[in-house]
Design a protein around this motif. Sequence first.
Motif, PDB file in Angstrom:
ATOM      1  N   ARG A  72       6.519   2.269 -28.362  1.00  0.00           N
ATOM      2  CA  ARG A  72       5.332   3.111 -28.237  1.00  0.00           C
ATOM      3  C   ARG A  72       5.102   3.905 -29.519  1.00  0.00           C
ATOM      4  O   ARG A  72       3.957   4.115 -29.937  1.00  0.00           O
ATOM      5  CB  ARG A  72       5.462   4.043 -27.029  1.00  0.00           C
ATOM      6  N   ARG A  73       6.187   4.356 -30.151  1.00  0.00           N
ATOM      7  CA  ARG A  73       6.030   5.043 -31.431  1.00  0.00           C
ATOM      8  C   ARG A  73       5.421   4.101 -32.469  1.00  0.00           C
ATOM      9  O   ARG A  73       4.536   4.488 -33.237  1.00  0.00           O
ATOM     10  CB  ARG A  73       7.371   5.591 -31.913  1.00  0.00           C
ATOM     11  N   ASP A  74       5.889   2.858 -32.473  1.00  0.00           N
ATOM     12  CA  ASP A  74       5.355   1.868 -33.413  1.00  0.00           C
ATOM     13  C   ASP A  74       3.870   1.608 -33.146  1.00  0.00           C
ATOM     14  O   ASP A  74       3.078   1.448 -34.090  1.00  0.00           O
ATOM     15  CB  ASP A  74       6.138   0.564 -33.307  1.00  0.00           C
ATOM     16  N   GLN A  75       3.490   1.561 -31.879  1.00  0.00           N
ATOM     17  CA  GLN A  75       2.088   1.338 -31.533  1.00  0.00           C
ATOM     18  C   GLN A  75       1.215   2.487 -32.036  1.00  0.00           C
ATOM     19  O   GLN A  75       0.109   2.267 -32.544  1.00  0.00           O
ATOM     20  CB  GLN A  75       1.932   1.187 -30.017  1.00  0.00           C
ATOM     21  N   ARG A  76       1.718   3.702 -31.918  1.00  0.00           N
ATOM     22  CA  ARG A  76       0.965   4.847 -32.413  1.00  0.00           C
ATOM     23  C   ARG A  76       0.823   4.781 -33.933  1.00  0.00           C
ATOM     24  O   ARG A  76      -0.259   5.018 -34.472  1.00  0.00           O
ATOM     25  CB  ARG A  76       1.652   6.160 -31.988  1.00  0.00           C
ATOM     26  N   LEU A  77       1.901   4.452 -34.611  1.00  0.00           N
ATOM     27  CA  LEU A  77       1.848   4.351 -36.068  1.00  0.00           C
ATOM     28  C   LEU A  77       0.878   3.256 -36.496  1.00  0.00           C
ATOM     29  O   LEU A  77       0.118   3.430 -37.466  1.00  0.00           O
ATOM     30  CB  LEU A  77       3.243   4.075 -36.620  1.00  0.00           C
ATOM     31  N   ALA A  78       0.884   2.132 -35.798  1.00  0.00           N
ATOM     32  CA  ALA A  78      -0.029   1.032 -36.129  1.00  0.00           C
ATOM     33  C   ALA A  78      -1.484   1.430 -35.938  1.00  0.00           C
ATOM     34  O   ALA A  78      -2.376   0.897 -36.600  1.00  0.00           O
ATOM     35  CB  ALA A  78       0.303  -0.188 -35.271  1.00  0.00           C
ATOM     36  N   ALA A  79      -1.711   2.392 -35.028  1.00  0.00           N
ATOM     37  CA  ALA A  79      -3.076   2.875 -34.781  1.00  0.00           C
ATOM     38  C   ALA A  79      -3.459   4.020 -35.711  1.00  0.00           C
ATOM     39  O   ALA A  79      -4.533   4.610 -35.564  1.00  0.00           O
ATOM     40  CB  ALA A  79      -3.207   3.318 -33.329  1.00  0.00           C
ATOM     41  N   GLY A  80      -2.576   4.343 -36.660  1.00  0.00           N
ATOM     42  CA  GLY A  80      -2.863   5.420 -37.606  1.00  0.00           C
ATOM     43  C   GLY A  80      -2.579   6.801 -37.077  1.00  0.00           C
ATOM     44  O   GLY A  80      -3.067   7.790 -37.619  1.00  0.00           O
TER      45      GLY A  80
END
Length: 232
Positions: A72-80
């Motif tokens: 989930r942290r990675d998903q947030r980072l990928a979304a900027g």
Amino acid sequence: MSRLSDRPYVLLSVAASVDGYIDDNTDQRLLLSNDEDFDRVDEVRSSVDAILVGANTIRRDNPRLLVRSQARRDQRLAAGLPESPIKVTMTSTGDLDPTASFFTAGEVSKLVYAPSDSVVKTMDSLAGVCEVVDAGDPLNLTAVLDDLSERGVRRLMVEGGGTTHTQFLAADLADELHLVVAPFLNGDTNAPRFVGNATFPQSPAHRMHLTEVRQLGDVVLLRYLPKAPSHA
């Protein structure tokens, strides 16, 4: 999720015993939930822009308020987005420990809202660990939400404690309530409760709208819309 104002959508999240208590009076934190529900809360955290807790929750529970799941942290980072949402608290006195996990855990913004007469004291005690914001005299929830909106916060998760939940519900500023009920009784009338004494717009004449019931192991999630569905 449209509203009459541009303030953030406010989601209250709480776990309580069957008799409505969110903690006991021991030095150990009372575990009300389970791993399945902790993961659900983590998913909700990952979907919001900011998480708010009251100052007493920081003093009592020392929460980190971070997204736990690496995916989930990675998903947030990928979304900027930052790995975890902005951390927010409100204090009337400024008596907060700058070494608390709220301030030291995670590379995310930390905001502390204080009434006008406590701003200088709060800035002095928390210098370098957060941004302190003047929220009026007395502290005004609407001013807090307006400031968060100006910072780009569109979804705010409020995780407690009882005084903070009471304030948001009594002011009719909650758009959604996630209430998890744990399968036991506390029985200590001096323990912290989900809400305190107040005049609530959510009354027998204005019942909340139940929109979901979900079993998560031995606890149950009740998802309510405190306002009429058309205003949610």
